[in-house]
Design a protein around this motif. Structure first.
Motif, PDB file in Angstrom:
ATOM      1  N   LEU A   1      40.132 -19.985  17.106  1.00 42.81           N
ATOM      2  CA  LEU A   1      39.022 -19.717  16.957  1.00 42.81           C
ATOM      3  C   LEU A   1      38.119 -20.564  16.510  1.00 42.81           C
ATOM      4  N   VAL A   2      38.584 -20.303  14.243  1.00 45.09           N
ATOM      5  CA  VAL A   2      37.256 -21.601  13.640  1.00 45.09           C
ATOM      6  C   VAL A   2      37.680 -23.042  15.011  1.00 45.09           C
ATOM      7  N   PRO A   3      37.381 -24.118  14.531  1.00 44.87           N
ATOM      8  CA  PRO A   3      37.698 -25.697  14.575  1.00 44.87           C
ATOM      9  C   PRO A   3      38.563 -25.936  12.475  1.00 44.87           C
ATOM     10  N   HIS A   4      39.473 -26.543  13.172  1.00 48.92           N
ATOM     11  CA  HIS A   4      40.402 -27.080  12.231  1.00 48.92           C
ATOM     12  C   HIS A   4      38.955 -28.061  10.531  1.00 48.92           C
ATOM     13  N   GLU A   5      38.115 -28.352  10.997  1.00 47.15           N
ATOM     14  CA  GLU A   5      36.897 -29.291  10.387  1.00 47.15           C
ATOM     15  C   GLU A   5      36.277 -28.532   9.936  1.00 47.15           C
TER      16      GLU A   5
ATOM     17  N   SER B   1      46.269 -11.273  11.323  1.00 49.54           N
ATOM     18  CA  SER B   1      43.972 -12.523  11.766  1.00 49.54           C
ATOM     19  C   SER B   1      43.908 -13.789  11.725  1.00 49.54           C
ATOM     20  N   CYS B   2      44.645 -13.816  10.256  1.00 49.70           N
ATOM     21  CA  CYS B   2      44.356 -15.227   9.941  1.00 49.70           C
ATOM     22  C   CYS B   2      44.910 -16.306  11.194  1.00 49.70           C
ATOM     23  N   THR B   3      46.101 -15.541  12.063  1.00 48.41           N
ATOM     24  CA  THR B   3      46.673 -17.038  12.676  1.00 48.41           C
ATOM     25  C   THR B   3      45.018 -16.926  14.237  1.00 48.41           C
ATOM     26  N   VAL B   4      44.793 -15.537  14.290  1.00 45.75           N
ATOM     27  CA  VAL B   4      43.645 -15.466  15.147  1.00 45.75           C
ATOM     28  C   VAL B   4      42.604 -15.840  15.129  1.00 45.75           C
ATOM     29  N   ILE B   5      42.520 -16.086  13.368  1.00 42.34           N
ATOM     30  CA  ILE B   5      41.052 -16.700  12.285  1.00 42.34           C
ATOM     31  C   ILE B   5      42.069 -18.310  12.769  1.00 42.34           C
ATOM     32  N   MET B   6      42.790 -19.185  12.994  1.00 42.31           N
ATOM     33  CA  MET B   6      43.147 -20.480  12.935  1.00 42.31           C
ATOM     34  C   MET B   6      42.912 -21.057  13.902  1.00 42.31           C
TER      35      MET B   6
END
Length: 85
Positions: A65-69, A58-63
């Protein structure tokens, strides 16, 4: 942490209690399981592995989907990922 000693003790006690609740749940069911000396430790380890895979996934998916900034300053990354989806 900048908080009082009693606050730190309560936080540590809460974490320890949470851990003991999981062990207690496994011990209570051991009387009703075949071969509990083998089954309960295996179930505990498998449960930990499954939870770890779900968490890392789930953390990998979030990384992804959501832009780094935005992720750096996010207080709720799971909600941000849901918004992007």
């Amino acid at each position: 942490t900048g908080h009082s000693d009693s606050s730190a003790i309560m936080s540590a006690a809460s974490i320890a209690l949470w851990g003991f609740l999981g062990v207690e749940s496994a011990v209570v069911s051991s009387g009703q399981v075949e071969n509990p000396e083998r089954t309960v430790p295996r179930a505990t380890v498998y449960g930990l592995l499954i939870a770890s895979v779900c968490y890392v996934g789930s953390c990998t998916v979030i990384m992804g989907l959501v832009p780094h900034e935005e992720l750096i300053n996010s207080a709720a990354p799971f909600a941000d990922a849901a918004r992007y989806m």
